[in-house]
Design a protein around this motif. Structure first.
Motif, short mmCIF file in Angstrom:
data_model
loop_
_atom_site.label_atom_id
_atom_site.label_comp_id
_atom_site.label_asym_id
_atom_site.label_seq_id
_atom_site.Cartn_x
_atom_site.Cartn_y
_atom_site.Cartn_z
N GLY A 140 -25.14 41.90 24.44
CA GLY A 140 -24.24 40.77 24.31
C GLY A 140 -22.98 40.94 25.14
N SER A 141 -21.91 40.32 24.69
CA SER A 141 -20.68 40.30 25.49
C SER A 141 -19.51 39.92 24.60
CB SER A 141 -20.83 39.28 26.62
OG SER A 141 -19.60 39.08 27.31
N LYS A 158 -24.35 33.23 25.52
CA LYS A 158 -24.05 34.45 24.78
C LYS A 158 -23.70 34.14 23.32
CE LYS A 158 -24.71 37.77 27.74
NZ LYS A 158 -25.78 38.78 27.50
N THR A 162 -25.95 35.45 19.74
CA THR A 162 -25.41 36.02 18.51
C THR A 162 -25.83 35.19 17.30
OG1 THR A 162 -23.55 37.07 19.62
CG2 THR A 162 -23.26 36.58 17.29
N GLU A 183 -26.85 44.54 18.27
CA GLU A 183 -26.19 43.93 19.42
C GLU A 183 -25.19 44.92 20.02
OE1 GLU A 183 -25.40 39.37 18.77
OE2 GLU A 183 -24.94 40.46 16.94
N HIS A 185 -22.02 44.63 22.53
CA HIS A 185 -21.16 43.64 23.19
C HIS A 185 -20.29 44.33 24.25
CE1 HIS A 185 -22.47 40.45 20.66
NE2 HIS A 185 -22.20 41.14 19.57
N TRP A 233 -19.26 47.53 19.79
CA TRP A 233 -18.34 46.90 20.73
C TRP A 233 -17.94 47.95 21.76
CZ3 TRP A 233 -14.39 44.32 16.81
CH2 TRP A 233 -15.09 43.41 16.02
N THR A 238 -13.08 44.50 24.81
CA THR A 238 -14.01 43.79 23.93
C THR A 238 -13.45 43.69 22.52
OG1 THR A 238 -15.88 44.56 25.25
CG2 THR A 238 -16.37 43.80 23.01
#
Length: 331
Positions: A140-141, A158, A162, A183, A185, A233, A238
């Motif tokens: 993810g991001s 994105k 989620t 995930e 990110h 994260w 982030t």
């Protein structure tokens, strides 16, 4: 084949973060299905896997094609018998304002960056659920939580990933499945996308500083594949973006409206005639790194602390106990 070898599939394996992830798994001697469109990058990635002691299977495929992804998964299963880890990493974007992005461009980014994850996840689940084991990693991001200007299609995709993943987690809980979905990110990363993705900006695209090297990301992704963490994260930017959007979204709207354009461009004029990878791959092996090596961070204390938080918690308890004992002894 050594039955203890891990079987991994990586989408977007030919370049950028996906390529770095492939290398990291290859160092663990994994059997890796390499899924991407670009033949040159896939062949180069396969050579690296073999050189690092892993085993590679080339799977030329567009993740927007659900049947193609399913066929790729079936080929991995035929060759190695099962899939332990599936990493969804393929992406596409367009650097442009909303009103300069065409319906076809929005559709294509959505088909690759969002639906590609859906197709990969479904193909993985068809093989993992009967065995009641396996891990799916969604790359993810920070942009899944805090959108920025000039990348509306990518940010929306994105966000969608989620939302999709949260629904899936609930279903797996309901089914008491041991398949794990996590995930990871990301912050801004030094990848080739800023040279090969479509851009309508007047100057050369760049990641929003601070920039991180893809190897930092790859280590976090491999960690996530082997530890039952809900999400990771990567990098302080982030953390700041995700938490900031929870508390000061309006202020971030204003700040990004003022700063978010220039921060995504260098001073170099954009080449108007360069090819891009939106609808077909750009020939050549683009590797994992982009053009920003001189500015990219090779280490992240936040990532190290995140991946070692168990040890840090123990160390904190020990330190607290030592200090407490010292104070008690003085009384």
């Amino acid at each position: 084949m050594d039955v203890k070898r891990e079987v991994v599939v990586v989408t977007g394996a030919s370049a950028g973060v996906g390529r770095a992830v492939v290398r990291e798994f290859a160092r663990r001697k994994a059997c890796i299905g390499l899924l991407a469109r670009g033949q040159d990058g896939l062949r180069a990635a396969a050579r690296e896997v073999e050189e690092l002691g892993g085993e590679a299977l080339l799977l030329p495929c567009d993740v927007a094609d659900a049947a193609g992804v399913e066929n790729a998964a079936a080929e991995v299963e035929r060759k190695w018998g099962h899939i332990d880890v599936w990493v969804n990493c393929a992406m596409s974007t367009v650097f442009a304002p909303v009103m300069e992005t065409t319906p076809e461009e929005f559709r294509r980014v959505t088909e690759v960056t969002y639906l590609g994850y859906v197709h990969g996840t479904q193909a993985a689940l068809r093989r993992m659920k009967p065995r009641n084991q396996g891990t799916i990693v969604q790359v993810g991001s920070a942009l899944a939580f805090r959108s920025i200007p000039l990348q509306s299609a990518y940010c929306a995709a994105k966000h969608a990933i989620t939302g999709f993943t949260e629904s899936l987690r609930c279903e797996l809980v309901h089914e008491r499945s041991k398949v794990h979905v996590t995930e990871v990110h990301l912050p801004a990363v030094n990848t080739p996308q800023f040279d090969i993705q479509r851009s309508k900006m007047p100057r050369q695209a760049q990641p929003v500083p601070p920039i991180f090297q893809p190897e930092i990301i790859a280590r976090a992704i491999v960690y996530a594949a082997h530890h039952r963490r809900r999400s990771i994260w990567v990098g302080f930017p982030t953390v700041k973006a995700i938490i900031g959007d929870k508390f000061i979204p309006g202020l971030l709207d204003w700040y990004l409206g003022k700063k978010g354009y220039n921060s995504q461009m260098t001073e170099e004029p954009a080449r108007k005639d360069r090819p891009d990878a939106l609808f077909s791959p750009v020939p050549g092996d683009h590797g994992a790194h982009g053009r920003f090596d001189a500015r990219a961070k090779k280490r992240s204390f936040q990532v190290w602390a995140n991946l070692h938080r168990g040890w840090l918690a123990v160390a904190g308890l020990v330190a607290t106990g030592v200090v407490g004992a010292g104070l008690a002894a003085r009384r």
